[in-house]
Design a protein around this motif. Structure first.
Motif, PDB file in Angstrom:
ATOM      1  N   ALA A  15       0.723  -1.080   0.091  1.00  0.00           N
ATOM      2  CA  ALA A  15       0.074   0.053   0.142  1.00  0.00           C
ATOM      3  C   ALA A  15       1.100   1.271   0.046  1.00  0.00           C
ATOM      4  O   ALA A  15       0.472   2.187  -0.833  1.00  0.00           O
ATOM      5  CB  ALA A  15      -0.872   0.161   1.057  1.00  0.00           C
ATOM      6  N   SER A  16       2.015   1.169   0.715  1.00  0.00           N
ATOM      7  CA  SER A  16       2.748   2.160   0.774  1.00  0.00           C
ATOM      8  C   SER A  16       3.666   2.588  -0.314  1.00  0.00           C
ATOM      9  O   SER A  16       3.946   3.751  -1.149  1.00  0.00           O
ATOM     10  CB  SER A  16       3.852   2.021   1.821  1.00  0.00           C
ATOM     11  N   CYS A  45       2.409   1.638  -3.329  1.00  0.00           N
ATOM     12  CA  CYS A  45       1.348   2.096  -4.460  1.00  0.00           C
ATOM     13  C   CYS A  45       1.251   3.767  -4.177  1.00  0.00           C
ATOM     14  O   CYS A  45       1.213   4.397  -5.034  1.00  0.00           O
ATOM     15  CB  CYS A  45       0.067   1.546  -4.338  1.00  0.00           C
ATOM     16  N   CYS A  46       1.071   4.174  -3.038  1.00  0.00           N
ATOM     17  CA  CYS A  46       0.913   5.493  -2.694  1.00  0.00           C
ATOM     18  C   CYS A  46       2.061   6.359  -3.122  1.00  0.00           C
ATOM     19  O   CYS A  46       2.205   7.392  -3.779  1.00  0.00           O
ATOM     20  CB  CYS A  46       0.667   5.887  -1.244  1.00  0.00           C
ATOM     21  N   TYR A  47       3.363   5.814  -2.835  1.00  0.00           N
ATOM     22  CA  TYR A  47       4.623   6.396  -2.960  1.00  0.00           C
ATOM     23  C   TYR A  47       4.820   6.652  -4.481  1.00  0.00           C
ATOM     24  O   TYR A  47       5.131   7.778  -5.079  1.00  0.00           O
ATOM     25  CB  TYR A  47       5.996   5.801  -2.371  1.00  0.00           C
ATOM     26  N   TYR A 102       2.188   9.000  -6.296  1.00  0.00           N
ATOM     27  CA  TYR A 102       1.982  10.322  -6.108  1.00  0.00           C
ATOM     28  C   TYR A 102       3.614  11.280  -5.896  1.00  0.00           C
ATOM     29  O   TYR A 102       3.335  12.393  -5.985  1.00  0.00           O
ATOM     30  CB  TYR A 102       1.157  10.772  -4.681  1.00  0.00           C
ATOM     31  N   GLU A 103       4.491  10.371  -5.583  1.00  0.00           N
ATOM     32  CA  GLU A 103       5.755  11.067  -5.568  1.00  0.00           C
ATOM     33  C   GLU A 103       6.716  10.875  -6.660  1.00  0.00           C
ATOM     34  O   GLU A 103       7.647  11.873  -6.789  1.00  0.00           O
ATOM     35  CB  GLU A 103       6.417  10.662  -4.052  1.00  0.00           C
TER      36      GLU A 103
END
Length: 282
Positions: free
Chosen positions: A110-111, A113-115, A118-119
């Protein structure tokens, strides 16, 4: 014609073979479901199947290659089914280990995917997932090396299933050809090339060494010899009775014969040892 083979036939066969390999634990899982006991099945590889497929699904979506997620979606569903079935019949300690791995893995992906969403740029995210997929897949292919060492040491390849080893070679070869000559993607051809070569080694070991279970009587004799040395001689020493080579050989033959009889009638090893302790020492 070559273009069609590399871009259609290779990934199509690779997907079909990959699905068959990912679903290969099905008979063992159905068996444990029927007997309601985990038995000798190690559930941890089932859990890592979930994470392996998750990584490849993410990578396939990022590079917009429909061949990659197709088989891994089925593998992900199979991994979830296998893991949940194993948890239902496992002991509490094993359940806690599986649950812990699932929680850590879920937070990690999950981390990720988010990283990456978006980053990072699309190119940077592709590299991150590329390293992730290659690492996990190489680990999958390298794990059987310990089994190969055992096979070579014992000269018995009963631990390997020949059809699955052949499928490993074929699957790795198809994805390696597709990745190298079809789309020129190192993420696909490098780990699969290594996997195909290790698969060839597995097949070779299956053909070189015997694939039947070892003779039980031979292992029984070895165990009896060990227990004779550790127990019978100790009894003579405690009793202060001298013993020669002929006496040792006679006791050893009695020990072996007794052990084989006990095993044949289904007595446990503990009961066998109790019987041996009643041997006279005079």
């Amino acid at each position: 014609m070559g273009h069609v083979f590399l871009l259609v036939v290779c990934p199509l066969l690779g997907t079909a073979l990959g699905i068959s390999m990912l679903l290969s634990p099905m008979p063992a899982v159905l068996a444990l479901r029927k007997r309601k006991a985990l038995g000798d099945l190690n559930p941890l590889p089932l859990v890592f199947t979930i994470f392996n497929c998750t990584g490849w699904i993410a990578y396939g979506c990022i590079i917009q290659n429909p061949w990659i997620p197709t088989g891994n979606v089925i593998g992900l569903l199979g991994g979830l089914f296998f893991t949940l079935e194993a948890m239902m019949v496992a002991d509490r300690r094993t359940q806690d280990r599986i649950l812990g791995i699932l929680l850590v893995g879920t937070v990690y992906f999950a981390s990720m995917c988010c990283y990456t969403a978006y980053e990072l740029s699309s190119e940077a995210a592709q590299k991150v997932w590329s390293y992730q997929c290659m690492t996990v897949l190489l680990a999958y292919y390298i794990i059987p090396l310990s089994t190969m060492y055992k096979v070579i040491k014992t000269k018995n390849a009963v631990s390997f299933y020949l059809p699955l080893s052949i499928a490993t070679v074929a699957n790795g070869s198809m994805w390696a050809l597709y990745g190298r000559f079809g789309v020129n993607d190192i993420t696909q051809w490098l780990p699969n090339s290594i996997g195909a070569m290790l698969g060839v080694l597995q097949v070779a070991l299956c053909l070189i060494y015997d694939r039947h279970p070892p003779n039980d009587n031979l292992s029984v004799k070895t165990e009896a010899e060990q227990r004779h040395t550790q127990h019978s001689l100790q009894l003579f020493k405690q009793a202060g009775t001298p013993i020669g080579e002929d006496d040792q050989q006679m006791l050893l033959e009695e020990d072996v014969a007794l052990h084989i009889q006990v095993v044949e009638r289904g007595t446990s090893l503990k009961g066998d040892i109790d019987c041996l302790k009643t041997l006279p020492c005079t």
